[in-house]
Write a protein that holds these residues in place. Structure first.
Motif, PDB file in Angstrom:
ATOM      1  N   ASP A 258      38.774  21.196  51.896  1.00  0.00           N
ATOM      2  CA  ASP A 258      37.991  21.176  50.658  1.00  0.00           C
ATOM      3  C   ASP A 258      38.319  19.956  49.804  1.00  0.00           C
ATOM      4  OD1 ASP A 258      36.735  23.565  51.317  1.00  0.00           O
ATOM      5  OD2 ASP A 258      38.221  24.786  50.261  1.00  0.00           O
ATOM      6  N   VAL A 259      39.594  19.571  49.739  1.00  0.00           N
ATOM      7  CA  VAL A 259      39.991  18.397  48.952  1.00  0.00           C
ATOM      8  C   VAL A 259      39.342  17.142  49.514  1.00  0.00           C
ATOM      9  CG1 VAL A 259      41.944  16.913  48.319  1.00  0.00           C
ATOM     10  CG2 VAL A 259      42.135  19.401  48.090  1.00  0.00           C
ATOM     11  N   ILE A 260      39.306  17.035  50.837  1.00  0.00           N
ATOM     12  CA  ILE A 260      38.662  15.884  51.476  1.00  0.00           C
ATOM     13  C   ILE A 260      37.160  15.898  51.176  1.00  0.00           C
ATOM     14  CG2 ILE A 260      38.054  14.850  53.706  1.00  0.00           C
ATOM     15  CD1 ILE A 260      40.859  15.913  54.663  1.00  0.00           C
ATOM     16  N   ALA A 261      36.527  17.069  51.333  1.00  0.00           N
ATOM     17  CA  ALA A 261      35.092  17.186  51.049  1.00  0.00           C
ATOM     18  C   ALA A 261      34.806  16.881  49.586  1.00  0.00           C
ATOM     19  CB  ALA A 261      34.601  18.593  51.404  1.00  0.00           C
ATOM     20  N   LEU A 262      35.692  17.301  48.694  1.00  0.00           N
ATOM     21  CA  LEU A 262      35.535  17.029  47.274  1.00  0.00           C
ATOM     22  C   LEU A 262      35.565  15.525  47.005  1.00  0.00           C
ATOM     23  CD1 LEU A 262      35.375  18.296  44.421  1.00  0.00           C
ATOM     24  CD2 LEU A 262      37.882  18.291  44.403  1.00  0.00           C
ATOM     25  N   SER A 263      36.513  14.840  47.623  1.00  0.00           N
ATOM     26  CA  SER A 263      36.609  13.385  47.460  1.00  0.00           C
ATOM     27  C   SER A 263      35.353  12.686  47.975  1.00  0.00           C
ATOM     28  CB  SER A 263      37.832  12.845  48.211  1.00  0.00           C
ATOM     29  OG  SER A 263      39.003  13.395  47.694  1.00  0.00           O
TER      30      SER A 263
ATOM     31  N   LEU B 170      33.411  22.689  45.091  1.00  0.00           N
ATOM     32  CA  LEU B 170      34.394  23.282  44.177  1.00  0.00           C
ATOM     33  C   LEU B 170      34.418  24.806  44.294  1.00  0.00           C
ATOM     34  CD1 LEU B 170      33.883  21.035  41.036  1.00  0.00           C
ATOM     35  CD2 LEU B 170      35.974  21.227  42.414  1.00  0.00           C
ATOM     36  N   ILE B 171      33.262  25.404  44.474  1.00  0.00           N
ATOM     37  CA  ILE B 171      33.200  26.865  44.652  1.00  0.00           C
ATOM     38  C   ILE B 171      33.897  27.264  45.949  1.00  0.00           C
ATOM     39  CG2 ILE B 171      31.635  28.797  45.123  1.00  0.00           C
ATOM     40  CD1 ILE B 171      29.664  27.408  43.122  1.00  0.00           C
ATOM     41  N   ASP B 172      33.636  26.523  47.028  1.00  0.00           N
ATOM     42  CA  ASP B 172      34.308  26.792  48.303  1.00  0.00           C
ATOM     43  C   ASP B 172      35.820  26.665  48.142  1.00  0.00           C
ATOM     44  OD1 ASP B 172      31.852  27.168  49.507  1.00  0.00           O
ATOM     45  OD2 ASP B 172      31.802  25.195  50.455  1.00  0.00           O
ATOM     46  N   MET B 173      36.241  25.633  47.424  1.00  0.00           N
ATOM     47  CA  MET B 173      37.664  25.409  47.203  1.00  0.00           C
ATOM     48  C   MET B 173      38.266  26.566  46.400  1.00  0.00           C
ATOM     49  SD  MET B 173      39.302  21.990  45.639  1.00  0.00           S
ATOM     50  CE  MET B 173      41.044  21.684  45.662  1.00  0.00           C
ATOM     51  N   LYS B 174      37.554  27.021  45.387  1.00  0.00           N
ATOM     52  CA  LYS B 174      38.015  28.148  44.580  1.00  0.00           C
ATOM     53  C   LYS B 174      38.188  29.389  45.452  1.00  0.00           C
ATOM     54  CE  LYS B 174      36.735  31.118  40.776  1.00  0.00           C
ATOM     55  NZ  LYS B 174      35.652  32.008  40.509  1.00  0.00           N
ATOM     56  N   LEU B 175      37.231  29.656  46.334  1.00  0.00           N
ATOM     57  CA  LEU B 175      37.324  30.801  47.224  1.00  0.00           C
ATOM     58  C   LEU B 175      38.530  30.698  48.161  1.00  0.00           C
ATOM     59  CD1 LEU B 175      33.551  31.305  48.091  1.00  0.00           C
ATOM     60  CD2 LEU B 175      34.967  32.748  46.610  1.00  0.00           C
ATOM     61  N   HIS B 176      38.772  29.501  48.679  1.00  0.00           N
ATOM     62  CA  HIS B 176      39.936  29.310  49.554  1.00  0.00           C
ATOM     63  C   HIS B 176      41.228  29.534  48.787  1.00  0.00           C
ATOM     64  CE1 HIS B 176      37.453  26.973  52.651  1.00  0.00           C
ATOM     65  NE2 HIS B 176      37.919  28.055  53.251  1.00  0.00           N
ATOM     66  N   LEU B 177      41.298  29.015  47.558  1.00  0.00           N
ATOM     67  CA  LEU B 177      42.506  29.193  46.749  1.00  0.00           C
ATOM     68  C   LEU B 177      42.734  30.671  46.412  1.00  0.00           C
ATOM     69  CD1 LEU B 177      42.177  26.106  44.411  1.00  0.00           C
ATOM     70  CD2 LEU B 177      44.008  26.513  46.084  1.00  0.00           C
ATOM     71  N   GLU B 178      41.652  31.389  46.146  1.00  0.00           N
ATOM     72  CA  GLU B 178      41.782  32.818  45.866  1.00  0.00           C
ATOM     73  C   GLU B 178      42.269  33.581  47.100  1.00  0.00           C
ATOM     74  OE1 GLU B 178      38.000  34.034  44.273  1.00  0.00           O
ATOM     75  OE2 GLU B 178      38.483  33.250  42.290  1.00  0.00           O
ATOM     76  N   GLU B 179      41.767  33.193  48.281  1.00  0.00           N
ATOM     77  CA  GLU B 179      42.219  33.821  49.526  1.00  0.00           C
ATOM     78  C   GLU B 179      43.706  33.585  49.757  1.00  0.00           C
ATOM     79  OE1 GLU B 179      39.949  32.362  52.834  1.00  0.00           O
ATOM     80  OE2 GLU B 179      38.069  33.199  52.064  1.00  0.00           O
ATOM     81  N   GLU B 180      44.147  32.359  49.498  1.00  0.00           N
ATOM     82  CA  GLU B 180      45.553  32.000  49.736  1.00  0.00           C
ATOM     83  C   GLU B 180      46.496  32.612  48.709  1.00  0.00           C
ATOM     84  OE1 GLU B 180      46.016  27.803  50.283  1.00  0.00           O
ATOM     85  OE2 GLU B 180      44.604  27.765  51.946  1.00  0.00           O
TER      86      GLU B 180
ATOM     87  N   ASN C 125      30.965  27.202  53.759  1.00  0.00           N
ATOM     88  CA  ASN C 125      31.942  26.238  54.233  1.00  0.00           C
ATOM     89  C   ASN C 125      33.321  26.874  54.369  1.00  0.00           C
ATOM     90  OD1 ASN C 125      32.889  23.714  54.997  1.00  0.00           O
ATOM     91  ND2 ASN C 125      33.300  23.058  52.908  1.00  0.00           N
ATOM     92  N   ASN C 126      33.447  28.148  54.049  1.00  0.00           N
ATOM     93  CA  ASN C 126      34.773  28.761  54.034  1.00  0.00           C
ATOM     94  C   ASN C 126      35.036  29.568  55.301  1.00  0.00           C
ATOM     95  OD1 ASN C 126      32.972  30.749  53.449  1.00  0.00           O
ATOM     96  ND2 ASN C 126      33.958  31.454  51.587  1.00  0.00           N
ATOM     97  N   ASP C 127      34.980  28.892  56.437  1.00  0.00           N
ATOM     98  CA  ASP C 127      35.256  29.533  57.721  1.00  0.00           C
ATOM     99  C   ASP C 127      36.736  29.451  58.070  1.00  0.00           C
ATOM    100  OD1 ASP C 127      32.553  29.998  57.992  1.00  0.00           O
ATOM    101  OD2 ASP C 127      32.204  28.186  59.156  1.00  0.00           O
ATOM    102  N   ASP C 128      37.590  29.130  57.095  1.00  0.00           N
ATOM    103  CA  ASP C 128      39.025  28.966  57.280  1.00  0.00           C
ATOM    104  C   ASP C 128      39.344  27.827  58.242  1.00  0.00           C
ATOM    105  OD1 ASP C 128      39.656  30.982  55.478  1.00  0.00           O
ATOM    106  OD2 ASP C 128      39.589  32.529  57.022  1.00  0.00           O
ATOM    107  N   LYS C 129      38.458  26.879  58.372  1.00  0.00           N
ATOM    108  CA  LYS C 129      38.715  25.700  59.197  1.00  0.00           C
ATOM    109  C   LYS C 129      39.293  24.622  58.287  1.00  0.00           C
ATOM    110  CE  LYS C 129      34.974  26.707  62.384  1.00  0.00           C
ATOM    111  NZ  LYS C 129      33.639  26.359  62.808  1.00  0.00           N
TER     112      LYS C 129
END
Length: 152
Positions: free
Chosen positions: A97-102, A140-150, A87-91
């Motif tokens: 991720d927050v929306i998907a988490l909700s 949550l894993i996808d979100m973690k990866l995005h946060l690490e990238e940022e 899910n981490n295609d930077d889209k």
């Protein structure tokens, strides 16, 4: 050849056949003969195994991580295959991720409400709850990866 070697060669062959011999040659930069040696059970090729970078390239293109799952099985580790693609295609990144988490949390709570209505969570209901929990964990894993990238 050892049992482990034979086991890995069979899974290497399954990986190459899953991708297709021609595409496998292109992805790895190896010839058909070289790829064949990696899964050959003849004594003269018993010590030849596919390099890990080639395995990674083929498993990215395959329908299933044949060699990775074989290595995990040899160590007594169970892998859970997630059929959806990353899910981490930077889209959208973290916002998406927050929306998907909700949404996933809402689905988990809805499943819980349905399961507990009669006061008992059956085996099938527990399996559905486990599936929703696993999907929530993946978000949550996808979100973690995005946060690490940022944060780099």
């Amino acid at each position: 050849m050892s049992t482990v070697g034979s086991y890995l060669k069979k899974h290497t062959e399954a990986l190459v056949k899953d991708v297709g011999i021609e595409p496998a040659c292109e992805l790895t930069g190896k010839s058909k003969a070289t790829l064949g040696r990696y899964y050959s059970d003849h004594d003269e090729h018993s010590d030849r195994f596919m390099p890990i970078d080639a395995v990674a390239a083929l498993e990215e293109a395959s329908s299933y991580p044949h060699v990775t799952s074989a290595l995990a099985e040899l160590k007594g580790i169970t892998l859970q295959f997630d059929e959806r693609r990353k899910n981490n295609d930077d889209k959208g990144g973290v916002n998406t991720d927050v929306i998907a988490l909700s949404q996933r949390f809402a689905m988990l709570m809805a499943e819980y409400q349905t399961s507990i209505e009669d006061g008992i969570i059956t085996v099938n209901e527990a399996k559905r709850l486990l599936k929703e929990t696993t999907m929530l964990q993946q978000v949550l894993i996808d979100m973690k990866l995005h946060l690490e990238e940022e944060s780099v």
